[in-house]
Design an enzyme around this catalytic site. Structure first.
Site, short mmCIF file in Angstrom:
data_model
loop_
_atom_site.label_atom_id
_atom_site.label_comp_id
_atom_site.label_asym_id
_atom_site.label_seq_id
_atom_site.Cartn_x
_atom_site.Cartn_y
_atom_site.Cartn_z
N LYS A 145 0.76 -1.11 0.11
CA LYS A 145 0.02 0.10 0.04
C LYS A 145 0.91 1.25 0.01
CE LYS A 145 -2.06 -1.11 3.81
NZ LYS A 145 -1.49 -2.41 4.05
N ARG A 184 -9.60 1.16 8.85
CA ARG A 184 -9.32 -0.16 9.16
C ARG A 184 -10.40 -1.13 9.93
NH1 ARG A 184 -3.26 0.38 8.61
NH2 ARG A 184 -2.34 -1.64 9.08
N ARG A 216 11.70 -5.77 4.34
CA ARG A 216 11.59 -4.20 4.30
C ARG A 216 12.52 -3.31 5.03
NH1 ARG A 216 5.69 -1.73 5.28
NH2 ARG A 216 6.13 -2.83 7.45
N ARG A 260 11.57 -1.63 10.78
CA ARG A 260 10.63 -1.32 11.66
C ARG A 260 10.51 -2.38 12.77
NH1 ARG A 260 5.00 0.13 8.12
NH2 ARG A 260 4.18 -1.16 9.77
N ARG A 278 0.00 -9.14 13.05
CA ARG A 278 -0.86 -8.17 12.18
C ARG A 278 -1.78 -8.88 11.44
NH1 ARG A 278 4.42 -5.19 10.49
NH2 ARG A 278 3.34 -4.31 8.98
P1 AP5 Z 1 4.91 -1.47 1.83
O1 AP5 Z 1 4.47 -0.71 0.72
O2 AP5 Z 1 5.79 -0.94 2.90
O3 AP5 Z 1 3.57 -2.38 2.25
P2 AP5 Z 1 2.29 -1.85 3.18
O4 AP5 Z 1 0.93 -2.48 2.48
O5 AP5 Z 1 2.31 -0.41 3.32
O6 AP5 Z 1 2.59 -2.58 4.51
P3 AP5 Z 1 2.69 -1.98 5.99
O7 AP5 Z 1 3.53 -2.93 6.89
O8 AP5 Z 1 2.83 -0.58 5.99
O9 AP5 Z 1 0.98 -1.82 6.26
P4 AP5 Z 1 0.39 -2.07 7.69
O10 AP5 Z 1 -0.95 -1.79 7.25
O11 AP5 Z 1 0.64 -3.30 8.43
O12 AP5 Z 1 1.04 -0.80 8.31
P5 AP5 Z 1 0.78 0.43 9.00
O13 AP5 Z 1 2.28 1.35 8.80
O14 AP5 Z 1 -0.34 1.00 7.88
O15 AP5 Z 1 5.81 -2.88 1.27
C1 AP5 Z 1 6.32 -3.77 2.13
C2 AP5 Z 1 7.66 -4.56 1.49
O16 AP5 Z 1 7.36 -5.21 0.16
C3 AP5 Z 1 8.58 -3.09 1.07
O17 AP5 Z 1 9.77 -3.96 1.28
C4 AP5 Z 1 8.48 -3.01 -0.39
O18 AP5 Z 1 9.74 -2.52 -1.03
C5 AP5 Z 1 7.92 -4.65 -0.87
N1 AP5 Z 1 7.10 -4.40 -1.94
C6 AP5 Z 1 6.04 -3.82 -2.13
N2 AP5 Z 1 5.25 -4.12 -3.16
C7 AP5 Z 1 6.09 -5.36 -4.01
C8 AP5 Z 1 5.88 -5.93 -5.08
N3 AP5 Z 1 4.73 -5.65 -5.77
N4 AP5 Z 1 6.81 -6.92 -5.35
C9 AP5 Z 1 7.88 -7.05 -4.43
N5 AP5 Z 1 8.06 -6.44 -3.20
C10 AP5 Z 1 7.20 -5.34 -2.88
O19 AP5 Z 1 0.28 0.39 10.37
C11 AP5 Z 1 1.13 -0.06 11.51
C12 AP5 Z 1 0.51 -0.27 12.68
O20 AP5 Z 1 -0.09 1.30 12.89
C13 AP5 Z 1 -0.55 -1.27 12.67
O21 AP5 Z 1 -0.32 -2.55 12.93
C14 AP5 Z 1 -1.55 -0.47 14.10
O22 AP5 Z 1 -1.04 -0.90 14.83
C15 AP5 Z 1 -1.34 0.97 13.55
N6 AP5 Z 1 -2.43 1.46 12.94
C16 AP5 Z 1 -1.96 2.04 11.56
N7 AP5 Z 1 -3.50 2.40 10.89
C17 AP5 Z 1 -4.43 2.02 11.93
C18 AP5 Z 1 -5.91 2.42 11.81
N8 AP5 Z 1 -6.45 2.89 11.06
N9 AP5 Z 1 -6.48 1.81 12.93
C19 AP5 Z 1 -5.66 1.47 14.16
N10 AP5 Z 1 -4.40 0.97 13.98
C20 AP5 Z 1 -3.63 1.63 13.14
MG MG Z 2 2.60 1.05 4.85
#
Ligand code: AP5
Ligand code: MG
Length: 216
Positions: free
Chosen positions: A15, A90, A129, A162, A173
């Site tokens: 994402k 979410r 990552r 991270r 997660r």
């Molecule tokens: P990346 O683009 O970083 O993936 P992502 O989908 O953004 O993954 P996240 O881990 O950021 O998602 P998340 O939803 O768990 O975390 P968030 O920060 O939102 O890509 C991942 C890796 O793959 C990278 O190394 C990239 O290079 C590689 N890659 C990407 N696409 C590729 C492809 N096509 N082919 C090969 N490699 C590829 O949330 C973190 C925490 O915050 C949550 O756990 C929760 O505790 C809290 N939080 C956040 N939002 C909320 C909410 N709305 N409500 C409550 N708690 C929340």
């Molecule tokens: Mg992300």
């Protein structure tokens, strides 16, 4: 009328990577709830300290706190024409709150790209990552390595892994995603605004598939 796009998909599916690739093309600011929490943690704010206790366990931060943070972010001047939302909503409570919020801002959710990925892909992507300290640009040691190991190609800042990318937290997660976030797939499908993109493809192909729909 303002345009709001909600990027939906499991942790690690890409994402953030895709949001960074398409935000400029769509002329929308990238609003990532995870990045906002991490910025608060870095600045040692009360919100950051609270959020950290949930994030480190792989749990969701409580809805009221998260909704308040997003309301404040969407009310800033750069979101007047809309936003590309990554990681919010979410839960169903958050999705309903967003609908009400957007009525206030004179908009609605226009498109929900749902990026799909198998569990083994997610675990492999999160395990390799590396994230940039300054602006959250993401790299992967195997699939998308930086030119110089440990340094961001775009802004030259250091890269880090991270805390919540440890295997046991990643697995939690993913469980939390299926229990609390996956119901949003049906929620947005019923509203006729969801479209699926296969996230098990190259980064470039996923970007092309997203823009093929969103640029129309
Ligand atoms: P990346 O683009 O970083 O993936 P992502 O989908 O953004 O993954 P996240 O881990 O950021 O998602 P998340 O939803 O768990 O975390 P968030 O920060 O939102 O890509 C991942 C890796 O793959 C990278 O190394 C990239 O290079 C590689 N890659 C990407 N696409 C590729 C492809 N096509 N082919 C090969 N490699 C590829 O949330 C973190 C925490 O915050 C949550 O756990 C929760 O505790 C809290 N939080 C956040 N939002 C909320 C909410 N709305 N409500 C409550 N708690 C929340
Ligand atoms: Mg992300």
């Amino acid at each position: 009328m303002a345009t709001y796009i909600v990027l939906l998909g499991p942790p690690g599916v890409g994402k953030g990577t895709q949001a960074k690739n398409i935000a400029a093309t769509l002329h929308l600011p990238h609003v990532s709830s995870g990045d906002l929490f991490r910025e608060n943690i870095k600045n040692n704010t009360t919100l950051g300290n609270l959020a950290q206790t949930y994030i480190n366990k792989g749990e969701l931060v409580p809805d009221d706190v998260t909704i308040g943070m997003i309301r404040e972010r969407l009310s800033r001047a750069d979101c007047q024409a809309g936003a590309l939302l990554d990681g919010f909503p979410r839960t169903t409570v958050q999705a309903e709150a967003l609908e009400m919020l957007l009525v206030e801002f004179g908009g609605t959710v226009n498109h929900v790209p749902y990026i799909t990925g198998t569990e083994s892909t997610l675990v492999e992507r999160l395990g390799g990552r590396w994230t940039c300290k300054a602006q959250g640009h993401t790299y992967h040691e195997k699939f998308n390595p930086p030119v110089k190991a440990g340094i961001c190609d775009i802004d030259g800042s250091d890269l880090y892994q991270r805390d919540d990318d440890k295997t046991e937290t990643v697995l939690r997660r993913i469980q939390v995603y299926f229990a609390q976030t996956a119901p949003l797939i049906a929620y947005y499908r019923e509203r006729g605004i969801l479209f699926e993109v296969d996230g098990n493809q190259s980064i470039e192909k996923v970007t092309a598939d997203l823009l093929a729909v969103l640029e129309k």
